[in-house]
Design a protein around this motif. Structure first.
Motif, short mmCIF file in Angstrom:
data_model
loop_
_atom_site.label_atom_id
_atom_site.label_comp_id
_atom_site.label_asym_id
_atom_site.label_seq_id
_atom_site.Cartn_x
_atom_site.Cartn_y
_atom_site.Cartn_z
N PRO A 25 0.79 -1.23 0.00
CA PRO A 25 0.00 0.00 0.00
C PRO A 25 0.83 1.28 0.00
O PRO A 25 0.39 2.32 -0.50
N ASP A 26 2.07 1.25 0.55
CA ASP A 26 2.89 2.47 0.54
C ASP A 26 3.72 2.57 -0.76
O ASP A 26 4.67 3.36 -0.83
N SER A 64 -0.17 -9.76 5.90
CA SER A 64 0.99 -8.88 5.73
C SER A 64 1.98 -9.65 4.86
O SER A 64 1.87 -10.87 4.74
N PRO A 65 2.97 -8.97 4.27
CA PRO A 65 3.96 -9.71 3.49
C PRO A 65 4.64 -10.77 4.34
O PRO A 65 4.93 -11.87 3.88
N LEU A 201 -2.18 -8.75 -10.48
CA LEU A 201 -3.39 -9.11 -9.71
C LEU A 201 -3.62 -8.10 -8.61
O LEU A 201 -2.67 -7.70 -7.93
N LEU A 202 -4.87 -7.71 -8.44
CA LEU A 202 -5.22 -6.90 -7.27
C LEU A 202 -5.70 -7.88 -6.20
O LEU A 202 -6.79 -8.45 -6.30
N HIS A 203 -4.84 -8.10 -5.20
CA HIS A 203 -5.11 -9.12 -4.17
C HIS A 203 -5.67 -8.46 -2.93
O HIS A 203 -4.96 -7.78 -2.19
N MET A 204 -6.97 -8.69 -2.68
CA MET A 204 -7.61 -8.08 -1.51
C MET A 204 -8.25 -9.11 -0.61
O MET A 204 -8.85 -8.77 0.40
N LEU A 205 -8.18 -10.37 -0.98
CA LEU A 205 -8.81 -11.42 -0.19
C LEU A 205 -7.98 -11.73 1.05
O LEU A 205 -6.76 -11.54 1.06
N MET A 227 1.68 -8.59 -7.78
CA MET A 227 0.33 -8.35 -7.27
C MET A 227 0.33 -7.19 -6.29
O MET A 227 1.27 -7.04 -5.51
N PHE A 228 -0.72 -6.39 -6.38
CA PHE A 228 -0.96 -5.40 -5.33
C PHE A 228 -1.44 -6.20 -4.13
O PHE A 228 -2.46 -6.90 -4.22
N PHE A 229 -0.71 -6.11 -3.03
CA PHE A 229 -1.00 -6.95 -1.87
C PHE A 229 -1.61 -6.06 -0.80
O PHE A 229 -0.90 -5.37 -0.07
N GLU A 230 -2.93 -6.03 -0.75
CA GLU A 230 -3.67 -5.12 0.12
C GLU A 230 -4.16 -5.85 1.36
O GLU A 230 -4.54 -7.02 1.28
N PRO A 231 -4.19 -5.16 2.49
CA PRO A 231 -4.56 -5.87 3.73
C PRO A 231 -5.99 -6.38 3.76
O PRO A 231 -6.29 -7.34 4.44
N ARG A 232 -6.89 -5.69 3.06
CA ARG A 232 -8.29 -6.13 3.07
C ARG A 232 -9.02 -5.53 1.88
O ARG A 232 -8.47 -4.65 1.19
N PHE A 233 -10.24 -6.00 1.69
CA PHE A 233 -11.06 -5.44 0.61
C PHE A 233 -11.52 -4.04 1.00
O PHE A 233 -12.05 -3.84 2.10
N ASP A 234 -11.31 -3.10 0.09
CA ASP A 234 -11.66 -1.71 0.37
C ASP A 234 -11.99 -1.06 -0.98
O ASP A 234 -11.12 -0.97 -1.86
N VAL A 235 -13.25 -0.62 -1.11
CA VAL A 235 -13.70 -0.10 -2.41
C VAL A 235 -12.82 1.05 -2.88
O VAL A 235 -12.42 1.11 -4.05
N ARG A 236 -12.47 1.96 -1.97
CA ARG A 236 -11.66 3.12 -2.37
C ARG A 236 -10.33 2.69 -2.98
O ARG A 236 -9.85 3.23 -3.97
N ARG A 237 -9.74 1.67 -2.35
CA ARG A 237 -8.45 1.17 -2.85
C ARG A 237 -8.63 0.45 -4.21
O ARG A 237 -7.76 0.53 -5.07
#
Ligand code: MCA
Ligand code: AMP
Length: 512
Positions: A25-26, A64-65, A201-205, A227-237
C-alpha cells in the motif's frame, strides 16, 4: 525429484531477482529475489524451533507480506501450514489447537495471553507474535536467520496444509491438502484463466482460506508477475488500483459493493483483463449489472476447501450467468441421486468430484473421511447442482446445512448449540436469508421456554452473548422469537419453511 509445492512455484519465478512480486500500500515493492530470501529466513527459523517435516505450524495473524513469507517458509521447511481466521475466538482456536497439536503457533500480540494459555494446553512448543504490520518477535527472529535455505524435499502425497472447515454435524474437520493437491490445481487454473507475463493481480482477499491463499497467490507465483497486496477489501483502494491491474478475484460481496459505488466506472476497468468470482453464488443480476457497467463479463468458478477448484466458466467461450461453467481439466464431476446413481441430464442431484486436487482426508478422522467418499472414489460435496444441455453446471442449493455469508461459511449447528444452552431457550434454528451485502446472512429463530417471560432473553442479549464467544461473521444479524419451530412428520425442523417466513428480513435494493 522433490514435489514440494514451493519448488514448483519457485521454478517459475522470473529470472530477474529484482522483478516485483508484491506491491504494498505504501508503493514499496518486494521482489521475487527477496521473497526467496525471506521465505528462507522463515524456513530456517522454523527448523531452529525444532519443526520437523509434517509438524503443524498454526497461524492466526492479519494479512501482511511477513505472513506470506511465513506460509512459504512453512512449505519450504516441510511443515504443515494451518491458517486460521483472525476473527476466531477462544472457543474456536482452542478446538483447532487441541485437534491439530501444532509445534508452533504464531499469533497477534493482542491475543498473546490467550494463545499461551491455549497453546500450553495443546502442547505447543513455541508461541511467537507477528503484528498486523508484519513486525514483532517472529519477524525479528526471522531477520537474524540466513537468507539461504535448501527446501526440504516432499512427495506429492505429503501434506502441505490443513484448513479447518466446520461440519454440518459435530466438530470442525481439518481438511488435509497435499503438495500435489495444491500444485495440480494451481497449474490448471493458471493455464485455464490464460495468465500472461505482465498480468498484475489486485489481491484483496484474506489469506486464511483457499480463495486468497491458494487460488490467488499460487496463480500469481506461477505467473512470476506482480500483485498489489492489500490488507483487506476496500472499495476506495479498488478504485485507485484497478487502473493499474489486469486481474481481480473476489467473492460476490466485493462485486455488489463495487457496483454500489458510483465511482466504479468502465474507465476504471480499461486495463483489466479478467474479473473472477467464487466462494458463494454470484447473482445473475450482479453478473448483468457488472457487464452493463464495465463491459466485462465476470468469470464465475466453483470450489471447496476439500478440493480446491472444481469448475470454471470458460476464459475464451461464453461465460453464463448463474452457472459455474465446466469441470476443470483433470476433474471428473457427476451429479447423482441419493443412491449415488447419475441423474438424467438437467436433473438436480448432489455434485460429486474426483481428481488430483481432492484432499487427502480429514486430520485424525478416518471414519469421517470414508463417509465423505463413495465406494468408487468420488468426493461428496453436499452441493446440489445440475448440468444443462450445453454442459454448463449450476449450483441450485445445498444438501448440507450451511450458510455462506460474504464468502464465509457459517454452520448453523454450531450457533444453535450455543443458543440452546442459554437459560430460557427451549430450542433454536439458524437459517440463511438473502442479504444485499453478504448475499446470505444468518438469522436465528428462537423458542423461549414456557416459564421464560422474555425480559432477560432478548435478541440483543443473545447477539451480545454470541459476539463474545465466536467470530463476529458467524453471529446472526437478527434474532426472531416464535412459539414453535415448524417440523415435518419425522420431527425434523423445516428450515425451508423458516426461510420462507423470514426470507425478506433484509430486502435487496433493486439496482443490485
Ligand atoms: C465481516 N462481517 C461479516 C462478514 N465479514 N458478517 C457476515 N459475513 C461476513 N462475511 C461482520 C463482522 O463480524 C463485523 O460485525 C462487521 O461485519 C464488520 O467487519 P469487517 O471485518 O470490517 O467487515 P468487512 O471488512 O466489510 O468484511 C466483509 C468482507 C469479508 C469484505 C466481505 O468478510 C471478506 O473479505 N470475505 C471474503 C472471505 C473469503 O475469502 N472467502 C473465501 C473462502 P460487527 O460490526 O457486528 O462486529 S474459500 C472458499 O469459500 C472456497 C474454497 C471457494 O470456492 O473459494
Ligand atoms: P468452503 O467450505 O469454505 O470451501 O466453501 C465451499 C462451498 O462454497 C461449496 O461447497 C459451495 O457450497 C460454495 N461455493 C463455492 N463457490 C461457489 C459458487 N461459485 N457458487 C455457489 N456456491 C459456491
Amino acid at each position: 525429484m522433490s514435489e514440494n509445492l514451493y519448488e514448483i512455484l519457485q521454478s517459475r519465478f522470473p529470472k530477474d531477482p529484482d522483478a516485483p512480486c508484491l506491491i504494498l500500500p505504501d508503493n514499496s515493492e518486494i521482489s521475487y529475489g527477496r521473497l526467496g530470501q525471506e521465505s528462507a529466513r522463515y524456513a530456517n527459523l522454523l527448523i531452529s524451533l525444532g519443526v520437523k517435516p509434517g509438524d503443524r505450524v498454526a497461524v492466526q495473524v492479519r494479512k501482511s507480506p511477513q505472513a506470506l513469507f511465513l506460509y512459504l517458509g512453512a512449505l519450504r521447511s516441510g511443515a504443515v501450514y494451518l491458517p486460521m481466521n483472525d476473527a476466531y475466538q477462544r472457543h474456536e482456536v482452542e478446538y483447532f489447537l487441541s485437534d491439530a497439536r501444532p509445534r508452533v503457533f504464531i499469533c497477534r500480540p493482542q491475543s498473546r495471553d490467550l494463545a499461551v494459555e491455549l497453546g500450553q494446553k495443546a502442547g505447543v512448543s513455541h508461541i511467537l507474535e507477528l503484528d498486523d504490520e508484519g513486525g514483532g518477535a517472529l519477524a525479528e527472529m526471522a531477520a537474524k536467520e540466513p537468507a539461504l535455505f535448501s527446501t526440504v524435499p516432499r512427495k506429492g502425497d505429503d501434506i502441505a496444509a490443513i484448513l479447518y472447515t466446520s461440519g454440518t454435524t459435530g466438530r470442525p474437520k481439518g481438511a488435509m491438502l497435499s503438495h500435489e493437491n495444491l500444485a495440480t490445481n494451481a497449474e490448471v487454473l493458471h493455464k485455464y484463466w490464460g495468465f500472461r507475463p505482465k498480468d498484475v493481480l489486485l489481491h484483496m482477499l484474506p489469506i486464511f482460506h483457499v480463495h486468497g491463499l491458494f487460488v490467488a497467490i499460487h496463480c500469481m507465483l506461477l505467473n512470476g508477475s506482480a500483485m498489489f497486496f492489500e490488507p483487506r477489501f476496500d472499495v476506495r483502494r479498488v478504485l485507485k488500483l484497478l487502473p493499474k491491474s489486469t486481474v481481480f478475484m473476489g467473492v460476490p460481496t466485493y462485486y455488489t459493493r463495487l457496483l454500489a459505488d458510483p465511482g466504479f466506472t468502465k474507465e476504471i476497468c480499461t486495463n483489466m483483463r479478467l474479473f473472477i468470482s467464487g466462494s458463494a453464488p454470484l447473482l445473475p443480476e450482479t453478473f448483468q449489472e457488472f457487464r452493463k457497467r464495465t463491459g466485462h463479463t465476470i468469470l464465475e468458478r466453483y470450489g471447496m476447501t476439500e478440493g480446491n477448484m472444481f469448475t470454471s466458466n470458460p476464459y475464451d467461450g461464453e461465460r453464463r450467468a448463474g452457472t459455474v461453467g465446466f469441470p476443470l481439466p483433470g476433474v471428473t464431476l457427476r451429479i447423482v441421486d441419493e443412491e449415488n446413481m447419475p441423474v438424467e441430464p438437467e436433473a438436480v442431484g448432489e455434485i460429486q468430484v474426483k481428481g488430483k486436487s481432492i484432499f487427502r482426508g480429514y486430520w485424525n478422522m478416518p471414519e469421517k473421511t470414508r463417509e465423505e467418499f463413495t465406494a468408487d472414489g468420488f468426493f461428496k460435496t453436499g452441493d446440489l447442482g445440475k448440468i444443462d444441455k450445453d454442459g454448463y453446471i449450476s449450483i441450485v442449493g445445498r444438501a448440507k446445512d450451511l450458510v455462506i455469508s460474504g464468502g464465509l461459511n457459517i454452520y448453523p449447528k454450531e450457533i444453535e448449540e450455543m443458543i440452546d444452552a442459554l437459560p430460557g431457550v427451549l430450542e433454536s434454528a439458524v437459517i440463511g436469508v438473502p442479504h444485499p451485502d453478504f448475499g446470505e446472512a444468518a438469522v436465528a429463530v428462537v423458542v423461549r421456554r414456557k416459564d421464560n417471560d422474555g425480559t432477560a432473553l432478548t435478541g440483543e442479549r443473545i447477539i451480545a452473548f454470541l459476539k463474545k464467544r465466536i467470530a463476529g461473521f458467524k453471529v446472526p444479524k437478527r434474532v426472531y422469537f416464535t412459539g414453535e419451530l415448524p417440523r415435518n412428520t419425522m420431527g425434523k425442523i423445516q428450515k425451508k419453511a423458516l426461510r420462507e417466513e423470514f426470507g425478506s428480513s433484509f430486502s435487496t435494493p433493486k439496482n443490485l
